[in-house]
Scaffold this active site. Structure first.
Site, PDB file in Angstrom:
ATOM      1  N   GLU A   1      -2.707   9.228 -13.392  1.00 43.17           N
ATOM      2  CA  GLU A   1      -2.731   8.037 -14.243  1.00 43.17           C
ATOM      3  C   GLU A   1      -3.732   8.200 -15.386  1.00 43.17           C
ATOM      4  O   GLU A   1      -3.492   7.719 -16.504  1.00 43.17           O
ATOM      5  CB  GLU A   1      -3.056   6.799 -13.406  1.00 43.17           C
ATOM      6  CG  GLU A   1      -1.912   6.369 -12.502  1.00 43.17           C
ATOM      7  CD  GLU A   1      -2.251   5.144 -11.682  1.00 43.17           C
ATOM      8  OE1 GLU A   1      -1.803   4.050 -12.058  1.00 43.17           O
ATOM      9  OE2 GLU A   1      -2.973   5.276 -10.670  1.00 43.17           O
TER      10      GLU A   1
ATOM     11  N   GLU B   1       2.084   6.900  -4.549  1.00 43.01           N
ATOM     12  CA  GLU B   1       1.549   5.690  -3.906  1.00 43.01           C
ATOM     13  C   GLU B   1       2.575   4.956  -3.055  1.00 43.01           C
ATOM     14  O   GLU B   1       2.214   4.323  -2.053  1.00 43.01           O
ATOM     15  CB  GLU B   1       0.985   4.746  -4.970  1.00 43.01           C
ATOM     16  CG  GLU B   1      -0.340   5.183  -5.569  1.00 43.01           C
ATOM     17  CD  GLU B   1      -0.180   6.158  -6.720  1.00 43.01           C
ATOM     18  OE1 GLU B   1      -1.181   6.481  -7.377  1.00 43.01           O
ATOM     19  OE2 GLU B   1       0.962   6.619  -6.975  1.00 43.01           O
TER      20      GLU B   1
END
Length: 699
Positions: free
Chosen positions: A119, A139
């Protein structure tokens, strides 16, 4: 002074480029947590305030790795914090400021970049990576969503359909397949130089700060939701929330998408489902960590037995760049083993040319080559007399220091050790079928197994891509014992008049991948009687369960032609090996009348039959710790993953309620002494001390 992020400045042509390097000296990988993000913010603030800096590069100080996701151990603290929303808002502010800024950031990825680390890269304006690097947002596999802006930032680099696939599948992407994500792929020794060059070239360019929205994007999100809901894996809570968050960004813009991401992340993080997933991840990681530090597994494996298990073990070995030699007395068995190998390797074979891994395979009907192997796994038929004979012959064919293991699901290892010349280098290794896909291996040392032998077996298991859990040498070890209890409960329900469809549907409703009757069909009723009943249930469970009645029911069914899938007729009927439907004659053959029953009660019995046997395995010392039991139950025999394992589930529900639910079902569901004690005194199974070895005192 920044502790985890350092800065040096370089000049590229007329441009000054700041190079920020992340390096957590106390960690093998850079993990993203409050400390690292705080250091990064200070460095980014300084860079953006420095008018002499034209662009900056973010790199890693770790060899072969850019960074992992969030520190799993820190997430429960974040979940409990009243300031969690503010913290995430601060992270998003940093990411958005980089993305929308006029100072270009390029990320230099020198290996894997997952989760929060990836990210960080997505907040920038370009990615340069080394060959073989892996990128991803996994995730969803932890029942979470990316919380560092990834649900919105990813769409700056790739089209929406690719972004949705990456977000909802969690699968990693190789840089060679990452067109759009990665600007350049360069050798490691030129990585930072290439990133600096790219950063300099972007100065003054029209940078993409926010993802664009195309006509039809909202419909694409909706159709993806529909497709996942109708797929085999289904639409998980996390995947559904990811789609909600992406839809918010598509409909209302970048900032609204980030706000939805914060809310969605915290909602998932504080859910029982995510707590279960995070527990299982941590427990699995701990099992792997504890299995390190032993002897090297060596590079050459011998396998005795060319059947499905032996072929699976050897095929897994060559697929992971080990040499394997397979021995079977029948040439046709070796031919089938080679065909199995080709099927396994075809899934990851090179697009062009021959697969070089095939050259790592050898097979024989004799013993030549076994004097050179580092370890050998005996995987012949599950009969003690056959295994004893093979082990005696094997000991004469291998070197004195060769690790010897028997792949067995239930035969006592101590009894087999009597046939081995050096019992101290012998133990059980229980692989699961299909070997190339199932992640667990049980390691079963007997009383005379050397500690070094168990360590070498663990190293071999890891080299084969398995999670090695050490269990005690008792009938059925852990997994076969628990599975026997669960299969027996399916038969007990039949004897009570519950129909086949209700039993298996109720099992799936509480989270099992299949029901006990379909599982019995796959194994065949005869094998279940031989292995689960004779070898496990009768010596372990007869004092609290009508094992004789279960055996009689199975024998009655077999006499009535109910045998299993291979025979075309079991609890289900089959045509050409394909399941047609439930066998309507089962209850009639047993001579019982059908009854109406609440499926929730059936599911409760199946869940607690499985779980109580797991808890007993801890109480009697078969496993060293409840975490080991959770890992083995989920990875090996299908306990519902969403519950995090039987021990974690009991801790979530509470010992007092678990005991009450067990007592309501009768003595066959006795939860064991630890849960009864915890129900009175309070506490959690997960907090129990770890035994140093199976059957040892907890201390």
């Amino acid at each position: 002074m920044s502790e985890f992020v350092s800065r040096t400045d370089r000049v590229e042509g007329q441009r000054r480029i700041a190079v920020l390097v992340m390096d957590r000296p106390e960690r093998s990988m850079n993990v993203v947590d409050e400390a690292l993000l705080g250091d990064l913010r200070r460095q980014v603030d300084a860079v953006l305030a420095d008018e002499a800096v034209d662009a900056f590069v973010l790199a890693s100080g770790k060899d072969g790795s850019f960074g992992a996701g969030a520190d799993i151990g820190w997430l429960p603290e974040l979940a409990a914090s009243d300031a969690a929303e503010d913290f995430l808002a601060g992270v998003h502010e940093l990411m958005a400021r980089i993305a929308r800024g006029t100072t270009p950031m390029v990320t230099a990825i020198n290996g894997s970049a997952f989760g929060g680390a990836f990210e960080l890269a997505l907040a920038g304006h370009g990615i340069v990576a080394v060959p073989g690097a892996q990128l991803g947002l996994p995730e969803v596999s932890l029942s979470l969503l990316p919380g560092g802006g990834g649900t919105q930032m990813l769409r700056r680099f790739v089209p929406l359909d690719r972004a949705l696939d990456m977000l909802t599948s969690g699968k990693p992407v190789a840089v060679e397949d990452a067109a759009g994500l990665v600007a350049r792929v360069v050798p490691a020794d030129g990585l930072v130089d290439a990133a600096v060059e790219l950063a300099a070239s972007l100065v003054g360019a029209d940078l993409v700060g926010e993802p664009s929205v195309e006509e039809g994007d909202a419909a694409l999100v909706a159709s993806t939701r529909e497709a996942l809901a109708g797929s085999r894996r289904g639409l998980s809570t996390a995947a559904g929330t990811i789609l909600d968050v992406v839809a918010a960004g598509v409909a209302d813009g970048f900032d609204a998408g980030l706000a939805a991401e914060r809310a969605g992340f915290l909602s998932l993080l504080r859910s029982a489902e995510s707590r279960a997933a995070l527990h299982l991840f941590s427990a699995q990681d701990d099992v792997k960590r504890r299995s390190r530090g032993g002897g090297a597994p060596g590079g050459r494996l011998g396998v005795v037995g060319g059947g499905q298990m032996g072929a699976g073990i050897a095929s897994t070995a060559v697929s992971r760049d080990l040499d394997a030699i397979v021995r079977d007395v029948a040439e046709d068995s070796l031919g089938r083993a080679r065909a199995y190998r080709d099927k396994v390797l075809s899934r990851t074979a090179p697009a062009e040319g021959a697969d070089p891994r095939v050259d790592r395979w050898a097979d024989t009907t004799a013993w030549e080559g076994f004097d050179e192997v580092d370890a050998v796994v005996e995987a012949v038929f599950e009969l003690p007399e056959i295994k004893d004979e093979v082990l005696r012959d094997l000991c004469g064919a291998v070197a004195d220091d060769t690790l010897i293991a028997s792949n067995t699901s239930a035969i006592p290892i101590a009894s087999l050790a009597a046939s081995v010349t050096h019992p101290e280098r012998f133990l059980g290794m229980h692989f699961f079928s299909p070997v190339e896909r199932m992640p667990l291996v049980e390691l079963i040392p007997h009383a005379g197994t050397a500690v070094e032998t168990t360590q070498r077996a663990a190293a071999l298991g890891r080299r084969l891509g398995k999670v090695p859990v050490v269990v005690g040498d008792a009938p059925g070890f852990m997994t076969s014992r628990v599975y026997a209890r669960w299969l027996a409960e399916g038969v007990r329900l039949l004897r009570d008049g519950v129909d086949v469809t209700t039993i298996d549907s109720a099992a799936q409703a509480v989270g099992f991948p299949v029901g006990p009757l379909l599982a019995t069909d796959e194994a065949t009723l005869n094998l279940v009687v031989q292995a689960s009943i004779t070898q496990v249930a009768e010596p372990v469970m007869a004092d609290r369960l009508d094992v004789a009645g279960v055996r009689k029911a199975l024998e009655t069914l077999m006499a009535g032609g109910v045998e299993g899938r291979r025979q075309g007729r079991g609890f289900y009927t089959y045509e050409d090996g394909q399941r047609v439907g439930a066998n309507p004659e089962v209850l009639g053959i047993l001579g019982v009348s059908p009854v109406e029953v609440d499926p929730a009660v059936v599911g409760e019995r199946l869940l607690l039959a499985f779980a109580t046997e797991c808890w007993r395995c801890d109480a009697d010392g078969t496993i060293c710790h409840p975490d080991d039991g959770d890992v083995a139950a989920v990875l090996g025999i299908g306990f519902p993953r969403l519950l995090g394992g039987p021990f974690h589930w009991a801790d979530e529900v509470g010992a007092a309620e678990i005991v009450a639910r067990c007592d309501a079902l009768g003595e066959a569901f006795e939860p064991g002494p630890e849960l009864r004690r915890l129900a009175t005194e309070g506490g959690r199974l997960g907090d129990l001390p770890r035994r140093p070895a199976p059957f040892a005192d907890r201390g």
